[in-house]
Scaffold this active site. Structure first.
Site, PDB file in Angstrom:
ATOM      1  N   LYS A  26      57.695  46.185  42.299  1.00 42.86           N
ATOM      2  CA  LYS A  26      56.518  45.176  42.013  1.00 42.86           C
ATOM      3  C   LYS A  26      57.408  43.743  41.112  1.00 42.86           C
ATOM      4  CE  LYS A  26      53.485  49.082  42.033  1.00 42.86           C
ATOM      5  NZ  LYS A  26      52.065  49.610  41.498  1.00 42.86           N
ATOM      6  N   HIS A 114      49.579  46.064  50.039  1.00 47.77           N
ATOM      7  CA  HIS A 114      49.374  47.028  48.755  1.00 47.77           C
ATOM      8  C   HIS A 114      47.933  46.711  48.049  1.00 47.77           C
ATOM      9  CE1 HIS A 114      50.163  48.423  44.805  1.00 47.77           C
ATOM     10  NE2 HIS A 114      51.249  49.198  45.272  1.00 47.77           N
ATOM     11  N   GLU A 116      47.191  46.221  44.881  1.00 44.00           N
ATOM     12  CA  GLU A 116      47.254  45.087  44.123  1.00 44.00           C
ATOM     13  C   GLU A 116      47.148  43.787  44.676  1.00 44.00           C
ATOM     14  OE1 GLU A 116      51.056  46.442  42.308  1.00 44.00           O
ATOM     15  OE2 GLU A 116      49.957  47.982  41.367  1.00 44.00           O
ATOM     16  N   GLU A 186      47.982  55.733  49.120  1.00 45.87           N
ATOM     17  CA  GLU A 186      48.176  55.296  47.728  1.00 45.87           C
ATOM     18  C   GLU A 186      46.762  55.179  47.075  1.00 45.87           C
ATOM     19  OE1 GLU A 186      51.908  53.326  46.595  1.00 45.87           O
ATOM     20  OE2 GLU A 186      50.512  51.771  46.683  1.00 45.87           O
ATOM     21  N   GLY A 192      49.761  53.913  38.795  1.00 46.43           N
ATOM     22  CA  GLY A 192      50.000  53.474  37.419  1.00 46.43           C
ATOM     23  C   GLY A 192      49.326  53.996  36.310  1.00 46.43           C
ATOM     24  N   SER A 232      51.770  57.362  40.911  1.00 40.10           N
ATOM     25  CA  SER A 232      51.957  58.174  39.428  1.00 40.10           C
ATOM     26  C   SER A 232      53.273  59.424  40.101  1.00 40.10           C
ATOM     27  CB  SER A 232      50.964  58.630  38.816  1.00 40.10           C
ATOM     28  OG  SER A 232      50.382  57.564  38.192  1.00 40.10           O
TER      29      SER A 232
HETATM   30  P1  13P Z   1      53.198  53.934  40.443  1.00 38.88           P
HETATM   31  O1  13P Z   1      54.191  54.834  40.869  1.00 38.88           O
HETATM   32  O2  13P Z   1      53.599  53.277  39.290  1.00 38.88           O
HETATM   33  O3  13P Z   1      51.776  54.726  40.060  1.00 38.88           O
HETATM   34  O4  13P Z   1      52.702  52.834  41.520  1.00 38.88           O
HETATM   35  C1  13P Z   1      52.539  53.457  42.749  1.00 38.88           C
HETATM   36  C2  13P Z   1      52.480  52.237  43.653  1.00 38.88           C
HETATM   37  O5  13P Z   1      51.797  51.403  43.624  1.00 38.88           O
HETATM   38  C3  13P Z   1      53.673  52.194  44.510  1.00 38.88           C
HETATM   39  O6  13P Z   1      53.531  50.879  45.566  1.00 38.88           O
END
Ligand code: 13P
Length: 268
Positions: A26, A114, A116, A186, A192, A232
């Site tokens: 990220k 993604h 995000e 995901e 996260g 996570s």
């Molecule tokens: P985390 O492993 O920090 O939960 O993030 C997952 C993620 O978004 C990977 O692209």
């Protein structure tokens, strides 16, 4: 391309698919910190750790060139990945990076869609589909991210959300390209948050994804597609999740920022 003698990547004997564990950094680590992390990861892993697992690292765009040079000069067995790209080839798109620019850096995998990017930057399923085309047109492989929110899950919409995201993203592909796509399941409620999905959740997500692909392209394409789990993942949860039916690896966020922790996940 960067094979070390005697260690050819082997498919998972149970599925015939190649495992892929990816670190999505990220917006973390400048290029100097990035170099340190990749060096530490390299020293933390032994040859046997690469035998059944391809490892990709996805640094921020400013780190790609130095990491490419490091991987190639030291013949490290890491695949280089990007976190995003734009779908146009060039032009007046301030701040964007094209698929062609990434391909020139020997990027192999590009994360597309993604959650995000969908949530914070307003990427639609249609934009995601165009990005996938752009990535394939430069002979790279997209890692398509799909997943439901907590709310959608509570309302029983997981199935519908995953089908829609997969269907629109892959709708313009040939079966051959579809089978090469990596899909990261995901669930947004697990990203996260420390709320890791159970092995059953991960399996059922992978199954829904392959079901949609079967309807679109047939079962042989669906059984070739690699499905990662993301959200996570830690060294503690990794072994069970990696054993979950239909799961071919991970897309790891936070835990990929520490070399020893990421190495422990890879060893799962
Ligand atoms: P985390 O492993 O920090 O939960 O993030 C997952 C993620 O978004 C990977 O692209």
């Amino acid at each position: 391309m960067f094979e070390r003698k005697g260690y050819e990547l082997k498919p998972n004997p149970k599925t015939g698919r190649y495992r892929l564990i990816s670190g999505n950094w990220k917006m973390n680590l400048n290029h100097l910190e990035a170099i340190q992390l990749v060096q530490k990861l390299y020293f933390a892993l032994r040859d046997v750790d690469y035998a059944y697992t391809e490892i990709s690292v996805h640094p921020p765009a400013t780190d790609l060139r130095p990491i490419q040079l490091l991987i190639e000069s030291d013949k490290m067995r890491f695949s280089l990945g990007a976190q995003n790209c734009y779908y146009e080839t060039n032009g007046a798109y301030t701040g964007e990076v094209s698929a062609g620019m990434l391909a020139k850096l020997n990027v192999k995998y590009v994360i597309v869609g993604h959650s995000e990017r969908r949530r914070i930057f307003g990427e639609s399923d249609e934009m995601v589909a165009k990005k996938i085309q752009a990535v394939f047109s430069e002979a790279m492989t997209p890692i398509l991210c799909v997943g439901e929110t907590h709310d959608e899950r509570e309302k029983g919409l997981t199935d519908e959300v995953l089908s829609r995201q997969v269907r629109i993203a892959l709708q313009d592909l040939t079966g051959e390209l579809a089978s090469k796509t990596v899909i990261a399941y995901e669930p947004i409620w697990a990203i996260g948050t420390g709320n890791v999905a159970t092995a059953e959740d991960a399996s059922s997500g992978a199954q829904l994804i392959r079901q949609e692909i079967t309807e679109m392209f047939g079962s042989s394409v669906a059984s070739g597609v690699r499905v990662q789990y993301g959200g996570s993942v830690t060294p503690v949860t990794a072994p069970e999740l990696l054993d979950a039916e239909g799961v071919d690896g991970f897309l790891v966020g936070g835990a990929s920022l520490d070399a020893e922790t990421f190495a422990r996940i890879i060893r799962a």
